[in-house]
Enzyme design. Structure first.
Site, PDB file in Angstrom:
ATOM      1  N   LEU A   1       0.819  -1.205   0.000  1.00  0.00           N
ATOM      2  CA  LEU A   1       0.000   0.000   0.000  1.00  0.00           C
ATOM      3  C   LEU A   1       0.856   1.259   0.000  1.00  0.00           C
ATOM      4  CD1 LEU A   1      -2.820  -0.974   2.550  1.00  0.00           C
ATOM      5  CD2 LEU A   1      -3.071  -0.683   0.087  1.00  0.00           C
TER       6      LEU A   1
ATOM      7  N   THR B   1      10.031   6.145   3.128  1.00  0.00           N
ATOM      8  CA  THR B   1      11.068   5.425   3.856  1.00  0.00           C
ATOM      9  C   THR B   1      11.012   3.926   3.607  1.00  0.00           C
ATOM     10  OG1 THR B   1       9.943   4.820   5.930  1.00  0.00           O
ATOM     11  CG2 THR B   1      10.669   7.118   5.700  1.00  0.00           C
TER      12      THR B   1
ATOM     13  N   ASN C   1       2.695   3.370   7.865  1.00  0.00           N
ATOM     14  CA  ASN C   1       2.328   2.184   7.103  1.00  0.00           C
ATOM     15  C   ASN C   1       3.241   0.986   7.368  1.00  0.00           C
ATOM     16  OD1 ASN C   1       1.140   0.698   4.666  1.00  0.00           O
ATOM     17  ND2 ASN C   1       3.258   0.975   4.007  1.00  0.00           N
TER      18      ASN C   1
ATOM     19  N   SER D   1      -3.782   0.340  10.825  1.00  0.00           N
ATOM     20  CA  SER D   1      -4.029  -0.811  11.682  1.00  0.00           C
ATOM     21  C   SER D   1      -4.390  -1.979  10.772  1.00  0.00           C
ATOM     22  CB  SER D   1      -5.134  -0.485  12.694  1.00  0.00           C
ATOM     23  OG  SER D   1      -5.440  -1.606  13.496  1.00  0.00           O
TER      24      SER D   1
ATOM     25  N   TYR E   1      -0.013 -10.432  16.353  1.00  0.00           N
ATOM     26  CA  TYR E   1      -0.193  -9.418  15.317  1.00  0.00           C
ATOM     27  C   TYR E   1      -1.451  -8.602  15.598  1.00  0.00           C
ATOM     28  CZ  TYR E   1      -1.281  -7.246  10.859  1.00  0.00           C
ATOM     29  OH  TYR E   1      -1.609  -6.336   9.890  1.00  0.00           O
TER      30      TYR E   1
ATOM     31  N   LYS F   1      -2.053  -4.442  16.465  1.00  0.00           N
ATOM     32  CA  LYS F   1      -2.975  -3.564  15.753  1.00  0.00           C
ATOM     33  C   LYS F   1      -4.078  -3.031  16.667  1.00  0.00           C
ATOM     34  CE  LYS F   1      -0.787  -3.677  11.888  1.00  0.00           C
ATOM     35  NZ  LYS F   1      -0.095  -2.445  11.435  1.00  0.00           N
TER      36      LYS F   1
ATOM     37  N   THR G   1      -1.347  -7.437  -1.889  1.00  0.00           N
ATOM     38  CA  THR G   1       0.045  -6.988  -1.783  1.00  0.00           C
ATOM     39  C   THR G   1       0.890  -8.206  -1.416  1.00  0.00           C
ATOM     40  OG1 THR G   1      -0.052  -6.506   0.589  1.00  0.00           O
ATOM     41  CG2 THR G   1      -0.800  -4.778  -0.927  1.00  0.00           C
TER      42      THR G   1
END
Length: 279
Positions: A16, A34, A85, A136, A151, A155, A186
């Site tokens: 993304l 970055t 992100n 998130s 995980y 989030k 992705t």
């Protein structure tokens, strides 16, 4: 977009983040992006422009984060939009994941975002404007995914501090949007972005089934288009009153609706018992 903005996007060499960076640059926006690997980032974005500032960044190093933000302000004069992100997935039952594996996921997904927020906020407060997108997951709202407990916990943490941040920075004219995507096509479920347990336990067959499904049948077959997701980010950034909660994808909307309905059902079932607690 009629007004040029300066965007700061972490984890922009893929997924993304990459889609967003490329769309913004194509629209004439300024982008500081970055990645841990600078050459990979430059190759992926594929743009040589004064509007593009590629930055190598270790999110867990506060001095590194401070320097990246300072270099962006030096180059572009301001930061209008921060997109937190960067992050990675981690599978494994809570019992089989080590303390080190769990903490490493929190270091990037939670504390990395907090490091950026602390460094960007002084500039946004001085401007009396800004917009922070914290990425998130629908797994940070509905955690019913066997093998994704840590995980999801990272989030959920992003959700929690973002909600407080929304209220803390509102007096400075700064907006906060919590983005909760569903499955987007992705490389998030690929080997480079989804970590698996160092020591798997054979007892957790449901966890292995979920892990295999995500790595194989779900990977590369996700329903969401990252290009369309990036367009949503850009559209929301232009709204006068952007939302705090931004569920992204039809699947995310479905899961959120199920979670909300379940909470309401359980609250009503226990209302008489659970509210008879005052003196």
């Amino acid at each position: 977009m009629s007004t040029q903005k300066v965007w700061f996007i972490t984890g922009a060499s893929k997924g993304l983040g990459l889609s967003l960076a490329k769309q913004l640059l194509a629209q004439g926006q300024k982008v500081a992006a970055t990645s841990r690997n600078l050459s990979e980032l430059k190759d992926a974005v594929g743009v040589d422009s004064s509007d593009f500032l590629p930055l190598s960044l270790n999110l867990t190093n506060e001095a590194d984060v401070q320097l990246a933000v300072a270099n962006t302000i030096t180059a572009f004069g301001r930061i209008d939009v921060l997109v937190n992100n960067a992050g990675y997935g981690l599978t494994g039952a809570l019992e089989e994941l080590s303390d080190a594996e769990a903490r490493a996921n929190f270091d990037i997904n939670v504390f990395g975002a907090l490091n950026l927020i602390r460094q960007v906020l002084p500039q946004m407060r001085n401007q009396q404007s800004g917009h922070i997108f914290n990425i998130s997951s629908i797994g940070g709202f509905a955690g019913g995914f066997p093998g994704f407990g840590i995980y999801c916990a990272t989030k959920f943490a992003v959700h929690g501090f973002s909600e407080s941040l929304f209220h803390e920075v509102a007096p400075f004219g700064i907006h906060v949007t919590l983005v909760m995507p569903g499955y987007f096509r992705t490389n998030f479920l690929g080997a480079g972005s989804l970590n698996t347990p160092q020591k798997e336990m054979t007892e957790y067959t449901n966890v292995r089934e979920s892990q295999q499904a995500h790595q194989n049948s779900i990977n590369a077959n996700q329903p969401g288009d990252p290009e369309k997701a990036a367009a949503v980010f850009i559209s929301v950034s232009g709204q006068a009153a952007p939302p705090f909660h931004l569920f992204l994808g039809e699947d995310a909307y479905g899961l959120a609706g199920q979670k909300i309905a379940l909470v309401q059902q359980e609250m009503e079932a226990q209302r008489a018992l659970a509210t008879a607690t005052n003196f």
